[in-house]
Design a protein around this motif. Structure first.
Motif, mmCIF file in Angstrom:
data_model
loop_
_atom_site.group_PDB
_atom_site.id
_atom_site.type_symbol
_atom_site.label_atom_id
_atom_site.label_comp_id
_atom_site.label_asym_id
_atom_site.label_seq_id
_atom_site.Cartn_x
_atom_site.Cartn_y
_atom_site.Cartn_z
ATOM 1 N N ALA A 273 0.759 -1.355 0.006
ATOM 2 C CA ALA A 273 0.023 0.060 -0.007
ATOM 3 C C ALA A 273 1.017 1.171 -0.025
ATOM 4 O O ALA A 273 1.952 1.307 0.681
ATOM 5 C CB ALA A 273 -0.949 0.034 1.293
ATOM 6 N N GLY A 274 0.217 2.220 -0.735
ATOM 7 C CA GLY A 274 1.042 3.578 -0.676
ATOM 8 C C GLY A 274 1.075 4.323 0.492
ATOM 9 O O GLY A 274 1.350 3.971 1.746
ATOM 10 N N VAL A 275 0.436 5.677 0.541
ATOM 11 C CA VAL A 275 0.303 6.471 1.669
ATOM 12 C C VAL A 275 -0.775 6.053 2.632
ATOM 13 O O VAL A 275 -1.861 5.875 1.907
ATOM 14 C CB VAL A 275 -0.006 7.803 1.229
ATOM 15 N N VAL A 276 -0.598 5.726 3.697
ATOM 16 C CA VAL A 276 -1.519 5.407 4.863
ATOM 17 C C VAL A 276 -1.443 6.196 5.922
ATOM 18 O O VAL A 276 -0.426 6.465 6.433
ATOM 19 C CB VAL A 276 -1.403 3.893 5.227
ATOM 20 N N LEU A 277 -2.920 6.625 6.189
ATOM 21 C CA LEU A 277 -3.022 7.591 7.360
ATOM 22 C C LEU A 277 -3.209 6.911 8.686
ATOM 23 O O LEU A 277 -3.830 6.042 8.662
ATOM 24 C CB LEU A 277 -4.155 8.624 7.216
ATOM 25 N N GLU A 278 -2.814 7.273 9.774
ATOM 26 C CA GLU A 278 -3.018 6.902 11.175
ATOM 27 C C GLU A 278 -4.212 7.681 11.952
ATOM 28 O O GLU A 278 -4.451 8.802 11.532
ATOM 29 C CB GLU A 278 -1.881 7.059 12.007
ATOM 30 N N ARG A 279 -5.056 6.833 12.426
ATOM 31 C CA ARG A 279 -6.095 7.584 12.989
ATOM 32 C C ARG A 279 -5.552 8.793 14.016
ATOM 33 O O ARG A 279 -6.466 10.020 14.224
ATOM 34 C CB ARG A 279 -6.828 6.684 14.038
ATOM 35 N N GLY B 169 0.823 16.579 10.277
ATOM 36 C CA GLY B 169 1.302 15.452 9.394
ATOM 37 C C GLY B 169 0.604 15.405 8.134
ATOM 38 O O GLY B 169 0.849 14.949 7.095
ATOM 39 N N VAL B 170 -0.805 15.525 8.341
ATOM 40 C CA VAL B 170 -1.711 15.564 7.261
ATOM 41 C C VAL B 170 -1.315 16.428 5.980
ATOM 42 O O VAL B 170 -1.370 16.287 4.787
ATOM 43 C CB VAL B 170 -3.355 15.932 7.474
ATOM 44 N N GLN B 171 -1.047 17.567 6.735
ATOM 45 C CA GLN B 171 -0.438 18.730 5.699
ATOM 46 C C GLN B 171 0.589 18.255 4.707
ATOM 47 O O GLN B 171 0.798 18.532 3.700
ATOM 48 C CB GLN B 171 -0.215 19.978 6.316
ATOM 49 N N ASN C 26 -8.227 28.098 13.726
ATOM 50 C CA ASN C 26 -7.142 28.278 15.001
ATOM 51 C C ASN C 26 -5.902 27.785 14.732
ATOM 52 O O ASN C 26 -4.888 28.003 15.502
ATOM 53 C CB ASN C 26 -8.013 27.841 16.219
ATOM 54 N N LYS C 27 -5.767 27.013 13.591
ATOM 55 C CA LYS C 27 -4.445 26.451 13.349
ATOM 56 C C LYS C 27 -3.841 25.684 14.313
ATOM 57 O O LYS C 27 -2.713 25.752 14.650
ATOM 58 C CB LYS C 27 -3.409 27.325 12.805
ATOM 59 N N VAL C 28 -4.890 24.732 15.156
ATOM 60 C CA VAL C 28 -4.015 23.994 16.314
ATOM 61 C C VAL C 28 -3.507 22.720 15.438
ATOM 62 O O VAL C 28 -4.472 21.822 15.085
ATOM 63 C CB VAL C 28 -5.119 23.676 17.188
ATOM 64 N N TRP C 29 -2.212 22.686 15.079
ATOM 65 C CA TRP C 29 -1.865 21.488 14.286
ATOM 66 C C TRP C 29 -1.716 20.163 15.109
ATOM 67 O O TRP C 29 -1.496 19.185 14.641
ATOM 68 C CB TRP C 29 -0.398 21.903 13.540
ATOM 69 N N SER C 30 -1.795 20.497 16.500
ATOM 70 C CA SER C 30 -1.594 19.001 17.125
ATOM 71 C C SER C 30 -2.940 18.268 17.303
ATOM 72 O O SER C 30 -2.997 17.369 18.003
ATOM 73 C CB SER C 30 -1.367 19.505 18.607
ATOM 74 N N LYS C 31 -4.062 18.763 16.920
ATOM 75 C CA LYS C 31 -5.314 17.838 16.644
ATOM 76 C C LYS C 31 -5.058 16.658 15.955
ATOM 77 O O LYS C 31 -4.442 16.656 15.014
ATOM 78 C CB LYS C 31 -6.540 18.931 16.009
ATOM 79 N N HIS C 32 -5.921 15.660 16.250
ATOM 80 C CA HIS C 32 -5.680 14.401 15.789
ATOM 81 C C HIS C 32 -7.009 14.189 14.449
ATOM 82 O O HIS C 32 -8.039 14.835 14.665
ATOM 83 C CB HIS C 32 -6.158 13.363 16.868
ATOM 84 N N LEU C 33 -6.567 13.300 13.748
ATOM 85 C CA LEU C 33 -7.267 13.251 12.452
ATOM 86 C C LEU C 33 -8.634 12.774 12.900
ATOM 87 O O LEU C 33 -9.820 13.005 12.331
ATOM 88 C CB LEU C 33 -6.619 12.471 11.571
#
Length: 695
Positions: free
Chosen positions: A572-578, A584-586, A626-633
């Motif tokens: 599999a290619g790119v895989v996202l974690e919950r 990281g998504v960016q 708010n650009k809270v980059w620590s939020k979880h997906l």
């Protein structure tokens, strides 16, 4: 304690304010009364209300009789047939103008040469330049692109209104070049029909409130069948042709709508011919008059099978030449760049070469070049024996429709020489014409070419057996027109890898007596053409253009059906974690071009949770003010479940069937709940081609 403040006003002040408000309202009402009448006067109110009531009752009655989609199917057939008839009428007038001008210049060879060459050159240059300037996607057949769209792949601008306009004008100019360019209209007209179907589907969705994606596929499948039926007035073969060409799988729910719309289109096309006095009644487009008592001798069955094998071998050589010249044009950088930048100049140059060769005072006199495409097919299907008539010295040459066959025997030239020279020259001329960047079809030329092959064999048998065959005391002369009919179906069927041309030939001519030999010849030609597992004409175009195309497993290698997908699966290619953060998504979105991303619980366990589209991720990033980059997906984005989930034990055939029927672009493979790999269209095509080479 909450405090409420009330505006207090004295009694006298309150009375004065009320009086002022009442006076102001009265003045306002008096001023606006003439302008705001609740019942404005309208003319013919009673008649308008009655007509509106009739329309509403008619609508309720129509919806009680059938659903709104069935009226859209009928409208699709009628509109497509009307467009086909008007296109044929315009082309006929342009051809008649060319023939009139050429005949008026008789006696001056130089002026006739300029008329013969410059007329098609101007039309084809206009076709190429105009269509490319309006819409660059209007060139070519368009049928491979339509097949790709029906399979579920979105191709922007291929069904746009600008493409419709450019294709109509360009196709008219191409067809007006007659047999000089030797191109048809079936493929482009199927493309035009799907454009009309797409707009009718949008209209239906806006009126009924249904989702457009849910009904678009059905409407496009119906439109593909209507396109063929409206070209020739052949509803049954039109549906079968769309089933065979448009995809490897066909939904049974589309069967009745296809036949209904195709019947509406074919009937409208034939009725328009009657109303315009082109025909006396509703009949076949190329009406023949073969003998019904003894149309062929049983011993001729082997001759028809031999004709099928001959057409199959010729189709293999033609397909090889077609693929070679397309690769050659694409491989030579100078030539490909010249075609891409100077389309009108390239089209004019090639058409000028074709016109010089087909000039009646040069090689064209041996190819019946003065006959149009329709006249070529009509003469080849003639039931008379040309060889016996040409040997009769009492035959008088005239210009009636019954003597058009004399174009195949100019100045006493043998019909064998003319037919053989026609087959030799038209093969490479047609291959060269396939490189022209203009709207054009390729089915009708190969249909006529196959008719010429059958005519040559039929005339040869008539020459060898002038007295024909006798059966129970009855004499049966050999009918070369019957061999032309079978040859047309066999060669076109072998080129496209379909059997529907056999029925198309019978519907075109109304000749049911040759159903069995025509079908046998088509089967033999298909068997030989498919024996080497080479792609068909439309499959070859899809491969050259690199369209999302899944080759048939049966044609590539039948043994692939038992191979499990886990044996040839890529990671599999790119895989996202919950628990992936927005930062990281960016980074993943900026480094990947995937449209869908699988989501797992953690990268260690790889337990599958679902899927998130790229559009949803981009929307989440834009809405996070708010650009809270620590939020979880998993906390801010909804994870959608898999629509289709496969196992590693699934076979290549099963995966191929799912991708063909469902139309999914991404299929995720799991094992015991863990993500193993992802299958895309491109990956599936690579797997089939690689395994076919190994096996």
């Amino acid at each position: 304690m909450n405090h409420k403040f009330v505006n207090y006003m004295g009694l006298d002040e309150s009375k004065e304010q009320n009086v002022r408000q009442a006076c102001g309202q009265t003045e306002t009402v008096e001023e606006k009364l003439p302008m705001t009448s609740e019942c404005p006067w309208k003319p013919w109110q009673h008649s308008r209300s009655r007509i509106k009531g009739y329309v509403l009752r008619l609508r309720r009655a129509m919806l009680a009789l059938a659903g709104l989609e069935w009226y859209c199917y009928a409208a699709l057939g009628i509109l497509t047939a009307l467009m086909s008839f008007l296109m044929d009428l315009t082309v006929a007038k342009l051809l008649r103008a060319h023939q009139w001008l050429y005949s008026k210049l008789e006696g001056d060879v130089v002026l006739q040469f300029l008329c013969w060459t410059l007329y098609p050159v101007s039309l084809c240059a206009l076709s190429s330049g105009f269509s490319h300037s309006v819409c660059p996607y209007s060139a070519g057949s368009g049928l491979p692109e339509v097949r790709t769209i029906i399979s579920g792949v979105e191709l922007p601008n291929y069904l746009s209104l600008s493409n419709l306009f450019a294709k109509v004008v360009g196709l008219i100019c191409t067809l007006a070049s007659s047999s000089t360019v030797f191109l048809g209209k079936v493929g482009p007209f199927v493309h035009l029909s799907t454009m009309v179907g797409d707009y009718l589907n949008s209209l239906f969705c806006s009126m009924s409130g249904e989702k457009e994606r849910g009904t678009r596929g059905e409407m496009l499948v119906v439109a593909a069948a209507v396109g063929v039926a409206s070209c020739f007035g052949t509803p049954i073969s039109g549906v079968l042709f769309s089933i065979e060409v448009m995809g490897t799988h066909y939904a049974v729910r589309d069967y009745c709508p296809c036949f209904f719309a195709a019947a509406c289109g074919a009937l409208t096309f034939r009725l328009l011919a009657v109303f315009s006095r082109e025909q006396e009644t509703v009949q076949a487009l190329f009406k023949t008059s073969f003998s019904t008592e003894l149309p062929f001798h049983p011993a001729e069955i082997m001759a028809f099978v031999l004709l099928g094998l001959l057409c199959g071998a010729s189709s293999c050589f033609y397909l090889f030449c077609h693929r070679w010249i397309l690769r050659f044009v694409k491989r030579i950088k100078f030539l490909s760049r010249f075609i891409a930048t100077e389309k009108a100049l390239y089209s004019g140059s090639v058409v000028f070469l074709l016109a010089v060769i087909t000039f009646p005072y040069s090689a064209g006199r041996f190819m019946a070049s003065q006959l149009s495409m329709k006249q070529l097919l009509s003469t080849l299907l003639d039931n008379k024996q040309w060889i016996s008539i040409s040997q009769n010295s009492t035959v008088q040459h005239d210009n009636t429709d019954n003597s058009l066959w004399q174009a195949w025997s100019p100045s006493g030239t043998s019909v064998f020489l003319s037919l053989a020279f026609f087959l030799f020259m038209k093969l490479w001329l047609l291959v060269l014409a396939c490189t022209l960047p203009l709207p054009a079809g390729y089915f009708m030329p190969v249909f006529i070419y196959g008719a010429a092959i059958g005519r040559l064999l039929g005339e040869s048998l008539a020459y060898l057996f002038p007295n024909g065959n006798s059966s129970e005391g009855r004499l049966s002369l050999i009918n070369p027109g019957g061999y032309a009919l079978a040859g047309a179906a066999a060669f076109s069927g072998a080129v496209t890898h379909t059997l529907s041309p056999a029925l198309l030939a019978l519907e075109l001519t109304g000749q049911a007596t040759h159903a069995v030999p025509t079908l046998l010849a088509t089967l033999a030609a298909n068997a030989l053409a498919r024996s080497r597992n080479l792609p068909s004409f439309y499959d070859g175009i899809s491969i050259i253009k690199k369209l999302p195309y899944l080759p048939s497993i049966i044609r590539e290698c039948p043994k692939l059906a038992s191979i499990q997908i886990g044996q040839c699966l890529s990671p599999a290619g790119v895989v996202l974690e919950r628990d992936e953060t927005l930062s990281g998504v960016q980074r993943i979105l900026s480094s990947s071009t995937d449209t869908e991303f699988p989501v797992v619980a953690t990268h260690e366990c790889q337990r599958v949770l679902g899927i998130i589209s790229r559009a949803d991720l981009e929307t989440v990033l834009l809405q996070d003010k708010n650009k809270v980059w620590s939020k979880h997906l998993g906390d801010i984005c909804v994870i959608q479940p898999f629509r289709v989930q496969l196992s590693t034990d699934s076979t290549v055939k099963q995966v191929h069937c799912i991708m063909s029927v469902v139309g999914e672009q991404h299929l995720f493979v799991t094992q015991e709940g863990k993500l193993v790999g992802v299958i895309t269209w491109k990956e599936m095509k690579r797997i089939i081609e690689d395994l076919a080479k190994e096996v």
